[in-house]
Design an enzyme around this catalytic site. Structure first.
Site, PDB file in Angstrom:
ATOM      1  N   GLN A 176       0.745  -1.199  -0.010  1.00 22.93           N
ATOM      2  CA  GLN A 176       0.095  -0.194   0.066  1.00 22.93           C
ATOM      3  C   GLN A 176       0.665   1.305   0.033  1.00 22.93           C
ATOM      4  OE1 GLN A 176      -3.123   0.138  -0.720  1.00 22.93           O
ATOM      5  NE2 GLN A 176      -3.713  -2.076  -0.311  1.00 22.93           N
ATOM      6  N   CYS A 322      -9.494  -9.032  -0.611  1.00 19.39           N
ATOM      7  CA  CYS A 322      -8.961 -10.347  -0.628  1.00 19.39           C
ATOM      8  C   CYS A 322      -9.898 -11.167   0.686  1.00 19.39           C
ATOM      9  CB  CYS A 322      -7.579 -10.546  -0.043  1.00 19.39           C
ATOM     10  SG  CYS A 322      -6.503  -9.688  -1.375  1.00 19.39           S
TER      11      CYS A 322
END
Length: 376
Positions: A176, A322
């Protein structure tokens, strides 16, 4: 459509898709071939490797292409355990990505001891907890750079210093952070660092693992001599090219990223917190990625809110993509605020370079209508 889920994935930019196209239908040779039609592709891969390495301040020979960040994370963990067979202890945190936590859970069933460091209400670990957890049996410390759900930034430089001083390998999931924060692995004592392409406008299916020169490593995938024998399998040339192009674009625009995205994120955040009652920010107010806002809407089920936002044409999420098929609440917010119901009542908004002020205003207005409807 207003897309505010850029921490889940990002669109492939037209210029990146254009750079990839020739390697699907024109220059489609196998880089391992001896004839020039295939072997000439080696220089294309080398160029992309240079571009990705430059983005994180690495030497290109320290960069290994993988299929995704999950593979990169798993590979780093198994390498650290394999090169230290006498050390069966891993330290991570309670708010890591599922590719870390689930692999550690599997390893725990095989006798590996796993320590999950707690976080405070702001989502930060305590360095003292890390120092206390390290022992002579610790093979690896695996901690993320920035959290995918809250955007909270860990003190990576300090973590690296502690690991180096104690002689412990350090892996960082920087998925990220890359393209949003300056990264210079040369200035850090990090042994392994994971990144992926689809978080910065490259296609899905391509990632990379930085392996510091002289840090111990063994492959997870055995096969041919690709990636200098460190990761078998024919190279996915179009995706590698796309990753390289995306890295070059991210490097060019990185100085202006924060200046462009943060004011929009702050406007969205203030618009929600100041006009909608019973809302609360999750995560440190300042030590956070410029694009990420995680907000609890008290008394509102996350999934109900997201369904109504979807009908308004707004894409957001209640946590990691996810784990979207799981009924479990956000493990990240639950770790931060275990006594509250915030983990089932939160929404993550993650902005991108394509987000504009009109979209922010429309999102706030839509939320006001939707929340009023849900609270009835």
């Amino acid at each position: 459509m207003i897309y505010l889920d850029n921490n889940a994935t990002t669109p492939v930019l037209p210029e990146i898709f254009e750079a990839m196209q020739p390697y699907f239908c024109e220059d489609w040779g196998n880089p391992s071939s001896t004839y020039s039609f295939g072997s000439k592709i080696k220089s294309v891969i080398a160029n992309a490797r240079d571009q990705v390495a430059t983005l994180i301040g690495a030497n290109p020979r320290e960069l290994l292409f993988t299929s995704c960040a999950t593979e990169s994370n798993n590979t780093a963990i198994q390498a650290a355990l394999h090169v230290n067979p006498g050390k069966r202890h891993i330290i991570t945190s309670a708010v890591e990505h599922s590719s870390i936590l689930n692999y550690c859970a599997a390893l725990a069933k095989d006798g590996v001891r796993v320590t999950c460091l707690p976080v405070d209400r702001d989502g930060l670990i305590r360095i003292a907890d890390l120092e206390a957890a390290i022992s002579d049996h610790t093979a690896l410390v695996s901690l993320m750079w920035a959290n995918n759900e809250t955007g909270v930034i860990f003190p990576v430089a300090k973590i690296a210093q502690v690991c180096k001083a104690r002689g412990v390998l350090f892996h960082c999931d920087a998925v990220q952070a890359v393209g949003k924060l300056p990264i210079d692995v040369r200035a850090l004592s990090v042994d392994y660092l994971s990144i992926t392409g689809h978080k910065l406008n490259a296609p899905k299916g391509i990632g990379a693992l930085y392996i510091r020169r002289k840090s111990p490593f063994t492959p997870m995938i055995y096969g041919g001599h690709q990636e200098r024998g460190l990761r078998g399998g024919t190279e996915n040339v179009p995706l590698i090219v796309g990753f390289g192009k995306a890295a070059a674009i991210a490097q060019k625009h990185l100085p202006a990223y924060e200046q462009r995205v943060r004011p929009l994120r702050d406007a969205l955040e203030s618009g929600i917190l100041e006009t909608i009652q019973n809302t609360e920010l999750n995560g440190h107010r300042d030590q956070r990625l410029a694009n990420t806002s995680n907000i609890t809407f008290q008394g509102i089920d996350s999934e109900a809110l997201l369904l109504l936002l979807d009908k308004e044409g707004i894409c957001a999420s209640s946590g990691s993509a996810c784990l979207a098929d799981s009924d479990e609440p956000s493990h990240v917010v639950k770790a931060m605020k275990p006594e509250s119901s915030a983990s089932r009542q939160m929404v993550r908004f993650s902005l991108g370079v394509q987000t504009n002020s009109a979209q922010v205003r429309e999102t706030v207005a839509s939320l006001q209508r939707v929340i009023l409807n849900l609270r009835g």
